[in-house]
Design a protein around this motif. Structure first.
Motif, PDB file in Angstrom:
ATOM      1  N   CYS A   1       0.831  -1.209   0.000  1.00  0.00           N
ATOM      2  CA  CYS A   1       0.000   0.000   0.000  1.00  0.00           C
ATOM      3  C   CYS A   1       0.867   1.260   0.000  1.00  0.00           C
ATOM      4  CB  CYS A   1      -0.925  -0.009   1.212  1.00  0.00           C
ATOM      5  SG  CYS A   1      -2.214  -1.267   1.156  1.00  0.00           S
ATOM      6  N   TYR A   2       1.939   1.255   0.769  1.00  0.00           N
ATOM      7  CA  TYR A   2       2.807   2.432   0.854  1.00  0.00           C
ATOM      8  C   TYR A   2       3.450   2.752  -0.490  1.00  0.00           C
ATOM      9  CZ  TYR A   2       6.847   5.306   2.062  1.00  0.00           C
ATOM     10  OH  TYR A   2       7.795   6.301   2.097  1.00  0.00           O
ATOM     11  N   PHE A   3       4.022   1.746  -1.124  1.00  0.00           N
ATOM     12  CA  PHE A   3       4.710   1.994  -2.389  1.00  0.00           C
ATOM     13  C   PHE A   3       3.732   2.215  -3.539  1.00  0.00           C
ATOM     14  CE2 PHE A   3       8.111  -0.292  -0.039  1.00  0.00           C
ATOM     15  CZ  PHE A   3       9.052   0.734  -0.072  1.00  0.00           C
ATOM     16  N   LEU A   4       2.539   1.634  -3.444  1.00  0.00           N
ATOM     17  CA  LEU A   4       1.531   1.917  -4.461  1.00  0.00           C
ATOM     18  C   LEU A   4       1.063   3.365  -4.378  1.00  0.00           C
ATOM     19  CD1 LEU A   4      -0.613  -1.360  -4.404  1.00  0.00           C
ATOM     20  CD2 LEU A   4       0.628  -0.447  -6.362  1.00  0.00           C
ATOM     21  N   ARG A   5       0.941   3.882  -3.158  1.00  0.00           N
ATOM     22  CA  ARG A   5       0.530   5.275  -3.002  1.00  0.00           C
ATOM     23  C   ARG A   5       1.541   6.231  -3.634  1.00  0.00           C
ATOM     24  NH1 ARG A   5      -4.510   6.598  -1.211  1.00  0.00           N
ATOM     25  NH2 ARG A   5      -3.673   8.406  -0.112  1.00  0.00           N
TER      26      ARG A   5
END
Length: 332
Positions: free
Chosen positions: A179-183
């Protein structure tokens, strides 16, 4: 701690878990069938991986079924069999379930590797947790063969808790990292941001589901070690990992608003299968299929024609003198 000889607490709980795992295995088999039907031109490594996961889960179901047959049919009416040596298929089932989870989580760690632009520290930490959990599970199985008694389950509580607890931490960490890197891949455009949000929801749902089942198994194992309650959720855990992986494969092109290989083959396109499992990246390393460049070229041509037509309309409004003399812009 003595093992409960009540059928509801032991064999009854195991049978319920087996029935649920059969239903989950059916869902997983449907996902496998869908994958080979729609993505028959996918990369060979993915086909082998899907086939290998299905084979392991089939063997896992056979081991569970044989174990229950041994305790409920072969030794029907003899509850004292639970006090004897544990059957080997019940122990090996633990290894197979953990093996499937390890394979799937390694694949998700590869996604973190790609999305994080090859961040070796985060990915290395995830791989360490994944392999650490698998190693602890192997130790548990070895100790299970050494003790050879179902009544000795409580003696392995520490090892089992470490393995299951590491699994919970790993699932939540993978979901949070994705989720962090997708954001960070958001561009401000609605279409691409919607895709990123959808992938984030997928990562959260799959990670939370498997982590919850793993946590339930951990709680039941520590609170009721004299029963088989913990077996019911654990029988389905490996299959849920496999389903999460197949769901990711089967929704690669659907999420991106494109057809499957079968739908693409009707237009003569066979290169769509080269689309990778990692789906989203803004670094330019993701391979683009030919129709992408074709669409880009068409959109550029349309833009040029619109530009020319606008200039022509403007010239018609100008006076005849303006057509022969250049315009001078006022320095406002």
């Amino acid at each position: 701690m003595a093992l409960s000889l009540l059928p509801d607490d032991t064999l009854g709980a195991a049978v319920i878990g087996f029935f649920v795992s059969c239903a989950v295995f059916g869902i997983f088999t449907t996902q496998v069938f869908t994958y080979f039907r729609r993505y028959f031109e996918d990369r060979l490594i993915y086909k082998l991986l899907v086939g290998g996961l299905w084979s392991i889960e089939l063997l896992d179901q056979i081991f569970i079924g044989y174990s229950l047959y041994f305790y409920t049919v072969t030794h029907f009416g003899d509850p004292t069999v639970l006090l004897g040596d544990v059957i080997w298929t019940l122990v090996m089932q633990l290894v197979l379930g953990c093996l499937v989870g390890t394979i799937v989580k390694c694949c998700f760690a590869m996604r973190v590797w790609r999305f994080s632009k090859r961040n070796i520290y985060i990915t290395g930490g995830l791989v360490f947790l994944i392999l650490g959990q698998f190693g602890i599970a192997l130790v548990y199985c070895i100790k299970g063969f050494e003790f050879r008694k179902l009544t000795s389950i409580h003696k392995l509580r520490l090892i089992a808790s470490l393995s299951l607890g590491t699994g919970v931490v790993t699932d939540f960490t993978i979901a949070a990292a994705l989720c962090y890197f997708l954001r960070k891949l958001k561009t401000g455009f609605r279409k691409s941001d919607t895709l990123v949000n959808t992938l984030s929801i997928y990562a959260i749902n799959t990670g939370v589901l498997t982590a919850t089942i793993c946590l339930v198994t951990l709680i039941l194992y520590n609170t009721r070690p004299d029963t088989f309650y913990f077996m019911a959720p654990y029988f389905t855990l490996g299959k849920l990992y496999a389903i999460s992986f197949l769901a990711t494969l089967n929704t690669r092109k659907v999420i991106r608003g494109r057809g499957t290989d079968r739908e693409g083959s009707s237009t003569g396109n066979t290169s769509g299968a080269r689309n990778t499992f990692f789906m989203v990246t803004n670094s330019g390393r993701t391979p683009r299929v030919p129709e992408y460049y074709s669409q880009q070229q068409k959109s550029m041509e349309v833009g040029v024609h619109q530009e020319v037509s606008i200039i022509t309309d403007a010239d018609e409004v100008d006076s005849p003198r303006s057509l022969s003399q250049p315009k001078v812009l006022s320095p406002v």
